[in-house]
Design a protein around this motif. Sequence first.
Motif, PDB file in Angstrom:
ATOM      1  N   ILE A 185       0.814  -1.220   0.000  1.00 58.80           N
ATOM      2  CA  ILE A 185       0.000   0.000   0.000  1.00 58.80           C
ATOM      3  C   ILE A 185       0.846   1.268   0.000  1.00 58.80           C
ATOM      4  CG2 ILE A 185      -1.946  -1.151   1.112  1.00 58.80           C
ATOM      5  CD1 ILE A 185      -1.143   0.044   3.745  1.00 58.80           C
ATOM      6  N   VAL A 186       2.111   1.163   0.393  1.00 59.56           N
ATOM      7  CA  VAL A 186       3.001   2.328   0.337  1.00 59.56           C
ATOM      8  C   VAL A 186       3.532   2.533  -1.085  1.00 59.56           C
ATOM      9  CG1 VAL A 186       5.242   3.228   1.104  1.00 59.56           C
ATOM     10  CG2 VAL A 186       3.643   2.250   2.769  1.00 59.56           C
ATOM     11  N   SER A 187       3.730   1.458  -1.805  1.00 65.53           N
ATOM     12  CA  SER A 187       4.355   1.526  -3.138  1.00 65.53           C
ATOM     13  C   SER A 187       3.647   2.450  -4.119  1.00 65.53           C
ATOM     14  CB  SER A 187       4.470   0.119  -3.731  1.00 65.53           C
ATOM     15  OG  SER A 187       5.275  -0.704  -2.927  1.00 65.53           O
ATOM     16  N   PRO A 188       2.297   2.407  -4.248  1.00 63.41           N
ATOM     17  CA  PRO A 188       1.657   3.295  -5.218  1.00 63.41           C
ATOM     18  C   PRO A 188       1.936   4.779  -4.959  1.00 63.41           C
ATOM     19  CG  PRO A 188       0.130   1.578  -4.555  1.00 63.41           C
ATOM     20  CD  PRO A 188       1.320   1.464  -3.660  1.00 63.41           C
ATOM     21  N   LYS A 189       1.937   5.203  -3.694  1.00 62.98           N
ATOM     22  CA  LYS A 189       2.186   6.619  -3.409  1.00 62.98           C
ATOM     23  C   LYS A 189       3.623   7.004  -3.730  1.00 62.98           C
ATOM     24  CE  LYS A 189       1.255  10.265  -0.094  1.00 62.98           C
ATOM     25  NZ  LYS A 189       0.694  10.635   1.222  1.00 62.98           N
ATOM     26  N   VAL A 190       4.573   6.092  -3.419  1.00 60.66           N
ATOM     27  CA  VAL A 190       5.976   6.371  -3.750  1.00 60.66           C
ATOM     28  C   VAL A 190       6.152   6.424  -5.265  1.00 60.66           C
ATOM     29  CG1 VAL A 190       8.344   5.517  -3.559  1.00 60.66           C
ATOM     30  CG2 VAL A 190       6.782   5.300  -1.613  1.00 60.66           C
ATOM     31  N   LEU A 191       5.534   5.479  -5.956  1.00 61.37           N
ATOM     32  CA  LEU A 191       5.622   5.459  -7.415  1.00 61.37           C
ATOM     33  C   LEU A 191       4.959   6.692  -8.018  1.00 61.37           C
ATOM     34  CD1 LEU A 191       6.586   3.784  -9.841  1.00 61.37           C
ATOM     35  CD2 LEU A 191       4.362   2.638  -9.829  1.00 61.37           C
ATOM     36  N   GLY A 192       3.885   7.152  -7.395  1.00 60.06           N
ATOM     37  CA  GLY A 192       3.209   8.355  -7.875  1.00 60.06           C
ATOM     38  C   GLY A 192       4.087   9.581  -7.810  1.00 60.06           C
ATOM     39  N   SER A 193       5.002   9.616  -6.831  1.00 58.93           N
ATOM     40  CA  SER A 193       5.907  10.766  -6.739  1.00 58.93           C
ATOM     41  C   SER A 193       6.826  10.841  -7.957  1.00 58.93           C
ATOM     42  CB  SER A 193       6.735  10.689  -5.446  1.00 58.93           C
ATOM     43  OG  SER A 193       7.564   9.532  -5.445  1.00 58.93           O
ATOM     44  N   ALA A 194       7.163   9.706  -8.557  1.00 58.99           N
ATOM     45  CA  ALA A 194       7.961   9.713  -9.786  1.00 58.99           C
ATOM     46  C   ALA A 194       7.172  10.355 -10.921  1.00 58.99           C
ATOM     47  CB  ALA A 194       8.367   8.294 -10.162  1.00 58.99           C
ATOM     48  N   THR A 195       5.877  10.031 -10.991  1.00 51.49           N
ATOM     49  CA  THR A 195       5.018  10.660 -11.998  1.00 51.49           C
ATOM     50  C   THR A 195       4.947  12.161 -11.770  1.00 51.49           C
ATOM     51  OG1 THR A 195       3.695   8.646 -12.095  1.00 51.49           O
ATOM     52  CG2 THR A 195       2.704  10.637 -13.001  1.00 51.49           C
ATOM     53  N   THR A 196       4.888  12.569 -10.517  1.00 52.98           N
ATOM     54  CA  THR A 196       4.845  13.998 -10.190  1.00 52.98           C
ATOM     55  C   THR A 196       6.124  14.699 -10.639  1.00 52.98           C
ATOM     56  OG1 THR A 196       3.421  13.565  -8.276  1.00 52.98           O
ATOM     57  CG2 THR A 196       4.608  15.665  -8.303  1.00 52.98           C
ATOM     58  N   VAL A 197       7.276  14.035 -10.428  1.00 53.14           N
ATOM     59  CA  VAL A 197       8.550  14.621 -10.854  1.00 53.14           C
ATOM     60  C   VAL A 197       8.558  14.810 -12.372  1.00 53.14           C
ATOM     61  CG1 VAL A 197      11.043  14.194 -11.049  1.00 53.14           C
ATOM     62  CG2 VAL A 197       9.850  13.707  -8.907  1.00 53.14           C
ATOM     63  N   VAL A 198       8.080  13.788 -13.103  1.00 58.14           N
ATOM     64  CA  VAL A 198       8.021  13.886 -14.572  1.00 58.14           C
ATOM     65  C   VAL A 198       7.060  15.007 -14.972  1.00 58.14           C
ATOM     66  CG1 VAL A 198       7.363  12.702 -16.704  1.00 58.14           C
ATOM     67  CG2 VAL A 198       8.603  11.474 -14.914  1.00 58.14           C
ATOM     68  N   PHE A 199       5.893  15.050 -14.339  1.00 56.23           N
ATOM     69  CA  PHE A 199       4.879  16.053 -14.667  1.00 56.23           C
ATOM     70  C   PHE A 199       5.391  17.455 -14.360  1.00 56.23           C
ATOM     71  CE2 PHE A 199       1.121  18.608 -13.448  1.00 56.23           C
ATOM     72  CZ  PHE A 199       0.416  18.534 -14.628  1.00 56.23           C
TER      73      PHE A 199
END
Length: 612
Positions: A49-63
């Motif tokens: 359950i922690v992984s999706p939020k951490v992975l989402g931060s990578a998307t935020t960096v790209v965005f």
Amino acid sequence: MRTPPVRGPVTKPHDFWHTTRRLISYTRRWIPGIVLAILMAIGGVIMDIVSPKVLGSATTVVFDGVIAGMRKVNAGMTVRSFPIDFKKIVSILMIVVVLYVLSGIFQLVQQVVMTRISQSIVYQMRKDLKAKITRLPVSFYDGHSKGDILSRAVNDMDNINTMLQSSLTQLITSFFMFFGVLFMMLTISWKLTLVALLTLPLSILVVSFFAPKSQTFFRAQQHELGVLNGQVEESYNGHNVIKTFNREEDAIKEFKEKNGRYFQASWKAQFVSSFMFPMMNLIKNLDYVFVAVIGGIQVTQGAVTLGNVQAFLQYTNMFSQPITRLANLTNTIQSTIASAERIFEIFDEPEMDFEPGHFPIVKSDKNEVTFDKVDFSYVPDQSLIQNFNLNVVPGQKIAVVGPTGAGKSTIINLLERFYEVNDGSIRMKGEDIRNKPRSEIRKRMAMVLQESWLFNGTIFDNIKYGRFSATKDEVIEAAKAAHADLFIRELPDGYDTILNEDATNISQGQRQLLTIARVFLADPEIIILDEATSSVDTRTEKLIQAAMDKLAEQRTSFVVAHRLSTIKNADKIVVMNQGQIVETGNHEQLMAKNGFYANLYNAQFIGNTLLS
């Protein structure tokens, strides 16, 4: 023989919480391992359950990099590449990889530990059940079908094993996943969480409607499957009878009817259960759409980052899983506790009394066996044997005869201590048999029954069952004494011939000769022959009779006979009716009395004459 009624199977536990506590207490010695497995399962859930939020931060960096680059382009600046922090993205991805690896390790450890523990628990329960069964009286087996006992020892144990191995950790992980996902959603946006929760009542409604219906239909499916299997087994075992009476069409018709009911029950079960997952997917997809639209709006307003919306969408997918899983586990848990209750019922059955009695020794009693004022009943207040008295001197051949239900086999059951007398005493050489362990009493006796019991194995091993320490020569000598050696040697593999299930690859008479050879090898002081020749032809009967006569030489013997012609040479014939001895004497004496025995003998003799 009168027997108590057979109890039927249990589909739901009568006392859920009491049985649950008892099952938990049974697993007490493995509690540390179970706790470790639960902690590993929780650890795996946390990683997931922690992984999706951490992975989402990578998307935020790209965005964020793309937006920054677009601003430069709009400002008229020359941009060769968008300012995306790839180092940060790589570090985030490495963290996600570590989280997924840790999750996999936690789940692997949890699975290995629970598999080991569940197998150990069921292994111990099977040992305890086997030990318990050996301590139960024969009345327990009379009151339960073989299929019922086997079902408890195999199927119910497997249910418990499945529950402990997978369902228990699924229950724990589903609980923590539900609240863990809810917590992670709240850390992202309480507004999006409310949107996601709007469909929760609908999910609960779908599960609460379809799960009980599905459970009912699956129970009906299993019932119809059991009925169908029973019909198939019955038709297979009785195929000769079916063919003899030209009942093939009837059997096929009956099979079609039962197969049709099974088809209908199975179709309904599968149809109803198949609705749950599409409905849950529909609700999940609706949730997904609502979150995506509203989340997109919030991203444009700067209220939520794109990466968090991506993570939230993953959480939306994960949110319905625990609900569906918990609904499915409800049936499994009910079934498991019902199985545990069925096993604990056997554990709670009253055992035989293994403490030696302290009954007085009658030194003046020199008889081999003495029945002294014996009373007995299978059912309270329904007396079967009353004030039964019988003296048997060493080496005497006693025949017990009488109509069906007279109590003949009951006398043997009491002598072997399969049942205990209600009153009176049975003595061997002056000492009450209750003063000795049952094993010691039974070492002095051996039985040849109407139904010859042989196990799947070689003929040699079946004979040797009478005395495991016997040599090969002793086994062969026992077979010769029983008039079995000749037919054994005519078989393709001789003494190494494998007897199949129920020993149907040899005749009934040959099976009986093997059981007599087994008794010869055991070399007991007392032999018991219970209707041993009632189901064989006349020629084989003579062989068996000769073998039994030789077996009875210089031994005390009890013969329960249906064919009265086989016990003419008995030293004493005990004639029973309704649990009482009505006449005693040898054949000539009883015939001269022209009483109950003479009527039985003449009726049988006249019947045989008319048939010949």
